[in-house]
Design a protein around this motif. Structure first.
Motif, PDB file in Angstrom:
ATOM      1  N   THR A  31      73.825  22.140  19.745  1.00  0.00           N
ATOM      2  CA  THR A  31      72.508  21.536  19.984  1.00  0.00           C
ATOM      3  C   THR A  31      72.044  21.945  21.368  1.00  0.00           C
ATOM      4  O   THR A  31      72.840  21.952  22.306  1.00  0.00           O
ATOM      5  N   LEU A  33      68.935  20.881  24.108  1.00  0.00           N
ATOM      6  CA  LEU A  33      67.891  19.900  24.383  1.00  0.00           C
ATOM      7  C   LEU A  33      67.224  20.254  25.708  1.00  0.00           C
ATOM      8  O   LEU A  33      67.880  20.788  26.613  1.00  0.00           O
ATOM      9  N   TYR A  35      64.879  18.446  28.778  1.00  0.00           N
ATOM     10  CA  TYR A  35      64.414  17.181  29.344  1.00  0.00           C
ATOM     11  C   TYR A  35      63.563  17.440  30.581  1.00  0.00           C
ATOM     12  O   TYR A  35      63.740  18.444  31.275  1.00  0.00           O
ATOM     13  N   LEU A  45      63.175  13.240  26.894  1.00  0.00           N
ATOM     14  CA  LEU A  45      63.434  14.324  25.949  1.00  0.00           C
ATOM     15  C   LEU A  45      62.126  15.007  25.557  1.00  0.00           C
ATOM     16  O   LEU A  45      61.187  14.354  25.099  1.00  0.00           O
ATOM     17  N   ALA A  48      64.126  19.181  21.060  1.00  0.00           N
ATOM     18  CA  ALA A  48      65.505  19.266  20.567  1.00  0.00           C
ATOM     19  C   ALA A  48      65.614  20.421  19.588  1.00  0.00           C
ATOM     20  O   ALA A  48      64.745  20.605  18.729  1.00  0.00           O
ATOM     21  N   TYR A  50      68.337  22.527  16.902  1.00  0.00           N
ATOM     22  CA  TYR A  50      69.584  22.273  16.182  1.00  0.00           C
ATOM     23  C   TYR A  50      70.140  23.480  15.446  1.00  0.00           C
ATOM     24  O   TYR A  50      71.262  23.404  14.917  1.00  0.00           O
ATOM     25  N   HIS A  92      75.095  19.812  23.201  1.00  0.00           N
ATOM     26  CA  HIS A  92      76.374  19.369  22.659  1.00  0.00           C
ATOM     27  C   HIS A  92      77.188  20.604  22.320  1.00  0.00           C
ATOM     28  O   HIS A  92      76.690  21.502  21.643  1.00  0.00           O
TER      29      HIS A  92
ATOM     30  N   LYS B  97      76.341  12.396  17.102  1.00  0.00           N
ATOM     31  CA  LYS B  97      76.854  13.264  18.163  1.00  0.00           C
ATOM     32  C   LYS B  97      76.102  14.577  18.309  1.00  0.00           C
ATOM     33  O   LYS B  97      76.328  15.292  19.260  1.00  0.00           O
ATOM     34  N   ILE B  98      75.209  14.913  17.400  1.00  0.00           N
ATOM     35  CA  ILE B  98      74.504  16.166  17.615  1.00  0.00           C
ATOM     36  C   ILE B  98      73.024  15.985  17.894  1.00  0.00           C
ATOM     37  O   ILE B  98      72.328  16.926  18.181  1.00  0.00           O
ATOM     38  N   GLY B 100      69.475  14.566  19.767  1.00  0.00           N
ATOM     39  CA  GLY B 100      69.009  14.379  21.125  1.00  0.00           C
ATOM     40  C   GLY B 100      69.202  12.957  21.588  1.00  0.00           C
ATOM     41  O   GLY B 100      69.069  12.016  20.815  1.00  0.00           O
ATOM     42  N   ALA B 101      69.567  12.800  22.865  1.00  0.00           N
ATOM     43  CA  ALA B 101      69.793  11.482  23.438  1.00  0.00           C
ATOM     44  C   ALA B 101      68.547  11.009  24.174  1.00  0.00           C
ATOM     45  O   ALA B 101      67.842  11.785  24.813  1.00  0.00           O
ATOM     46  N   PHE B 102      68.284   9.693  24.074  1.00  0.00           N
ATOM     47  CA  PHE B 102      67.166   9.069  24.773  1.00  0.00           C
ATOM     48  C   PHE B 102      67.714   8.262  25.939  1.00  0.00           C
ATOM     49  O   PHE B 102      68.689   7.519  25.782  1.00  0.00           O
ATOM     50  N   PHE B 103      67.069   8.417  27.087  1.00  0.00           N
ATOM     51  CA  PHE B 103      67.556   7.789  28.308  1.00  0.00           C
ATOM     52  C   PHE B 103      66.732   6.572  28.698  1.00  0.00           C
ATOM     53  O   PHE B 103      65.525   6.515  28.450  1.00  0.00           O
TER      54      PHE B 103
END
Lengths: 112, 112
Positions: A31, A33, A35, A45, A48, A50, A92, B97-98, B100-103
């Motif tokens: 992955t 990403l 930001y 974000l 993204a 994939y 990731h 786990k793959i 996008g993460a949000f903060f």
């Protein structure tokens, strides 16, 4: 942790210009990403990715997941003053864990 | 609700104090993260919880103690910190786990 190298470290551009920045890793990522972070705030974000080769747009932003799965780039077209900030790539890796590693960042300054 | 909420926004604590940082998300995300960010540096991964179980601890000193009471909440307990622990502490969550993460917006911690 993983090393993600981002370039350039900083950019000074005129309003209206296009911007390009990239990120490379020493190993394969599943992955990618992108930001943006403003001072004192959490990263937001933007895009993204994939799949290898994937090209995705979000307004004036376009990002691509490199074919080798070891790089990604972000383009910003027709920059405006509110594009100022620090842009981070993140990804990731293949370990299957939840590690999300960050690049070293590109500080963008837009001159009106 | 697409927010990750962190409290407090600012915290000043002495080296002998015990305090806790809190993080909450209601997006149904099953992975939650703690990051530490020093000025002009990228976020550094500290802890990852996946399905409420600690899956990664990136060699963080024991004066930082994470806790995940349920799938929506993440705490970071602080005890006997040092001045060099002063930083922006960021919480993030991702669907798995793959993704996008949000903060969150972060907690600005100052240790005096």
């Amino acid at each position: 942790g993983q090393q993600l190298n981002q370039s350039p470290q900083s950019m000074f551009i005129q309003e209206g210009e296009d911007v390009s920045m990239n990120c490379t890793s020493s190993s394969i990522f599943n992955t990618w990403l992108w930001y943006k972070q403003d001072p004192g705030e959490g990263p937001v974000l933007l895009i993204a990715l994939y799949k290898a080769g994937e090209l995705t747009s979000n307004g004036r932003l376009t990002a691509q997941f490199g074919i080798t799965r070891k790089d990604s780039f972000l383009n910003i077209s027709a920059s405006i003053p509110s594009d100022v900030g620090i842009y981070f790539c993140a990804g990731h890796d293949q370990t299957g864990a939840n590690n999300l590693f960050f690049g070293t960042g590109t500080r963008l300054t837009v001159i009106p | 609700d697409t927010e990750v909420t962190q409290t407090p926004k600012h915290l000043v604590m002495g080296m002998t104090n015990k305090k806790s940082l809190k993080c909450e998300q209601h997006m149904g995300h099953r992975a939650m993260y703690w990051y530490k960010q020093k000025a002009k540096k990228p976020p550094e991964l500290m802890f990852v919880y996946s399905y409420e179980k600690l899956s990664i601890n990136e060699s963080v000193p024991s004066r930082f103690s994470p806790e995940c009471p349920n799938s929506s909440l993440l705490n970071l307990h602080l005890h006997a910190l040092q001045p060099e622990d002063s930083a922006l502490y960021l919480c993030a969550s991702s669907q798995d786990k793959i993704m996008g993460a949000f903060f969150g917006q972060g907690t600005r911690l100052t240790v005096v």
